[in-house]
Design a protein around this motif. Sequence first.
Motif, PDB file in Angstrom:
ATOM      1  N   TYR A   4      -3.490   1.897   6.185  1.00  0.00           N
ATOM      2  CA  TYR A   4      -4.691   2.723   6.320  1.00  0.00           C
ATOM      3  C   TYR A   4      -4.584   3.606   7.564  1.00  0.00           C
ATOM      4  O   TYR A   4      -4.945   4.779   7.555  1.00  0.00           O
ATOM      5  N   ILE A  44      -7.922   0.191  14.508  1.00  0.00           N
ATOM      6  CA  ILE A  44      -8.481  -0.548  13.372  1.00  0.00           C
ATOM      7  C   ILE A  44      -8.395  -2.033  13.711  1.00  0.00           C
ATOM      8  O   ILE A  44      -7.318  -2.538  14.045  1.00  0.00           O
ATOM      9  N   LYS A 101      -1.725  -4.080   5.507  1.00  0.00           N
ATOM     10  CA  LYS A 101      -2.507  -3.061   4.790  1.00  0.00           C
ATOM     11  C   LYS A 101      -3.289  -2.184   5.765  1.00  0.00           C
ATOM     12  O   LYS A 101      -3.387  -0.967   5.583  1.00  0.00           O
ATOM     13  N   CYS A 102      -3.834  -2.801   6.817  1.00  0.00           N
ATOM     14  CA  CYS A 102      -4.490  -2.002   7.867  1.00  0.00           C
ATOM     15  C   CYS A 102      -3.507  -0.991   8.444  1.00  0.00           C
ATOM     16  O   CYS A 102      -3.870   0.148   8.748  1.00  0.00           O
ATOM     17  N   MET A 112       0.829  -1.197   0.000  1.00  0.00           N
ATOM     18  CA  MET A 112       0.000   0.000   0.000  1.00  0.00           C
ATOM     19  C   MET A 112       0.874   1.261   0.000  1.00  0.00           C
ATOM     20  O   MET A 112       0.579   2.230  -0.681  1.00  0.00           O
ATOM     21  N   SER A 148      -1.853   6.342   7.159  1.00  0.00           N
ATOM     22  CA  SER A 148      -2.330   7.304   6.180  1.00  0.00           C
ATOM     23  C   SER A 148      -3.359   8.247   6.810  1.00  0.00           C
ATOM     24  O   SER A 148      -3.335   9.455   6.580  1.00  0.00           O
ATOM     25  N   SER A 149      -4.240   7.704   7.641  1.00  0.00           N
ATOM     26  CA  SER A 149      -5.244   8.563   8.292  1.00  0.00           C
ATOM     27  C   SER A 149      -4.571   9.513   9.285  1.00  0.00           C
ATOM     28  O   SER A 149      -4.905  10.694   9.350  1.00  0.00           O
ATOM     29  N   ILE A 175      -7.506   8.260  13.806  1.00  0.00           N
ATOM     30  CA  ILE A 175      -8.043   6.915  14.052  1.00  0.00           C
ATOM     31  C   ILE A 175      -7.298   6.320  15.242  1.00  0.00           C
ATOM     32  O   ILE A 175      -6.070   6.346  15.291  1.00  0.00           O
TER      33      ILE A 175
END
Lengths: 334, 334
Positions: free
Chosen positions: B300, B314, B296-297, B84, B303-304, B311
Amino acid sequence: MATIQDIADKLGVSKSTVSKAINNAPDISETLRKNILNTAVEMGYTKLRRSKGTAPKLCVIIKNMEYEEPHQFGYDFIIGFRQMAEPAGFKVDVIPVTDTLQKKTPYDVFMLQNNYIGALVLGFSLTDPWMKDFEKSHTPAVLFDNYIPANPFISSIGIDNDEGMGLAVSLLKKLGHKKIGYLSSDLGSHVMQVRYKAFFHAMVQNGLSPEKDWAGSSYYITQCVENHLMRLLNMGMTAIICSHDLIANAAMIQCQQLGYHVPKNLSIIGFDDLPMCSYTSPPLTTIRQNRTELGKCGYYAISSLLNHVPIGTILLHAQLIERGSTGSFITNTK
Amino acid sequence: MATIQDIADKLGVSKSTVSKAINNAPDISETLRKNILNTAVEMGYTKLRRSKGTAPKLCVIIKNMEYEEPHQFGYDFIIGFRQMAEPAGFKVDVIPVTDTLQKKTPYDVFMLQNNYIGALVLGFSLTDPWMKDFEKSHTPAVLFDNYIPANPFISSIGIDNDEGMGLAVSLLKKLGHKKIGYLSSDLGSHVMQVRYKAFFHAMVQNGLSPEKDWAGSSYYITQCVENHLMRLLNMGMTAIICSHDLIANAAMIQCQQLGYHVPKNLSIIGFDDLPMCSYTSPPLTTIRQNRTELGKCGYYAISSLLNHVPIGTILLHAQLIERGSTGSFITNTK
C-alpha cells in the motif's frame, strides 16, 4: 461472520423476514425491522459480501466541515477520495450527519440499513456520539484526525503533525528564533491535542527549552488572541506558531495593529495551508495538509480494511510552505 | 523530473550514450557509465515513467533478517508484499545487501542501474549507510521499522507500538499488576527506541508511575538477562514486558531456574508473536506483528508513493495474543 440464517435462528423468524428488514422492504413493521437490524449488528453481520451486480457503496460521513465550494476544506478531500474510489468500482455518497441522527441510529445500523460497506468520517469531535460506537463497530470506518485504538475495523488518517511541527520549529530556529510561542484552539479535539504535544516535542528536539506557559489555548479565535497573544508578546516571544491558519491570520492582524511588523519584529506560522494563506498580508508561512492527497489516503485506508489488512494509522507527509510571515530574527522591539 | 536529454546536455554527451549507461549496455566505459549514473541521480532522474512493455520492477532490500524458511521473520513479510504487488503487475526481486555494497553504490544509483522503481527495505539499523541516502533520495522506498522525516519519496511501515504496549500494560493492570518492568535489547535501532518510549507512555496512561530504572536494555539477550532481570526482580516487579519474544523466552527460563513460577509469581509478555511463542513453556503472551499484513502494508505504501501520494507512515493495528505466561497477581514470593 454471522449469516442471515444465524440472525433468523436467533430471533425465531424466517430468512426472508431478515432479508426484508436488511434490504428495507416496505412490508415489515418498523419495530421488527429495528429489532432485526440491531440483532444483525450485535452478531457482527455486515454487508461486505453482499453486493452482487450493483456497485458496492461507500459513504463520506461529514460534520462541522464545509465541502460544497472549491475553497472549502472538505471539497478537495472528497474529490481525492472519489478519484481513487470511483475508478475502483465504488459508488460514493456524501452524508452530512447531526448529533440527533447519531443518537437515534447506531453507526453499524446506519451503515447496514443504507447498504454502505465502509465510511470516510470527516470533522468529528471527541464528543460525537458515534465516536463511542467506533470502539466496538464492525463496519470499516476511516477517521480523519481522530483515533480509536484496538479496533481492527477502524483506521485513522491525517498529516504527520509531529513532522509538520518539526519543520515549523526547525525553520524558526534556523532563522535565529529561540523564544517561540504556541497559540491553539480548544484542546477538546484529538488533532489539537496531538499538535499541542507536538509543539513541545519539536521544541525539545531542537534544543529549545519551552516552559508550559509558552503555549495557550482557547475555544474562540478572539478569546485565543485576547487571552494569550499579549501574554506571549510580553514574555518576549519573537515567533508564534498557531494550531491553524485562521488563528495565525487573526494573530498577525492583531500584532500589526499593536505596531509590530511581521516578519521584522515577529514571525508567524500557521497550520493547514488554507487557500487564504496566499492572500493574507503578508502571505502566511504554514504547514500544508494536502487535502486531495488526504482523500486518497482515505481510500488507501478503507481499501486495506475491506481487504482485511487492519491498518490502524496512515500519516501523510507534512509540507512546509514558506511565505512572507517568517523572517530572520532581528529585534523584537517595535 | 530530469529527462535523458537534460542529462546529455549537462554532460555534453549524446542522448544515446546516456541511454546506454542507464540501460547497462556493454559498449561504454565503466568510468563514463558511473559518471552518467551519478549525474542522472543528482538531477533527480528516476525510471518511473520508463517501463514500456516489460513489467515494472520492485525489490525487497533485506539485511539482518532471515527470509528463506517459513518460520523466519522475513518469509511471510515478503509473501504478503508479493501477494499484492504481483497481481498488480509488478515483478518483485529479493536483494540481500551488505554494508560494502551500500558504501560502494548510493541507493538511487543502485535502483537506477538495476531498473527498480521502488523498494521495500527490511532489517536496516540506524547505522546502515543507505539510511543517510534515504534523507535525500528520489526513488520511492518503504522502510520497515525505520523512519525518515520530510522526504516525500520515503514511507515508514510497522505495527502501532504504542497501541501494542498499551494492550500489554492494560492486560497486566487488569490482572492486578502494578510493578511492571521492561527488558529491551539495545536502543541503537529505531523500533527499540519507539517501544522503550511506548512502555513509559503506556504505564503513565494506565495510571502507573514507573521510575526510569524499571526498564533496562543491553545488546545481547544474555547480557540483558544478567544485567537487568535480577535487578528488576529484586525491586519487586510482578510482571515483565520484553521488547521481543526471544528476550521474553530467555527471561522466562531464567526465572524458572531461579524458582519462580510463571505466571503464578511472575507474568511475562513478549513482542512480535514469533512462531515459537506457541511452544514455549508456558506458551508466551505477546503482541503480534502480523508479518503477512505488514508485507501488504508495504505494498500500500509503495503504491501510494508511485502514485505521488506521499504517505509518510502506515501503522498496522497491533494485536494482543493472550497465552499462558500471564496471570492474576497473587504473590511475588516464590
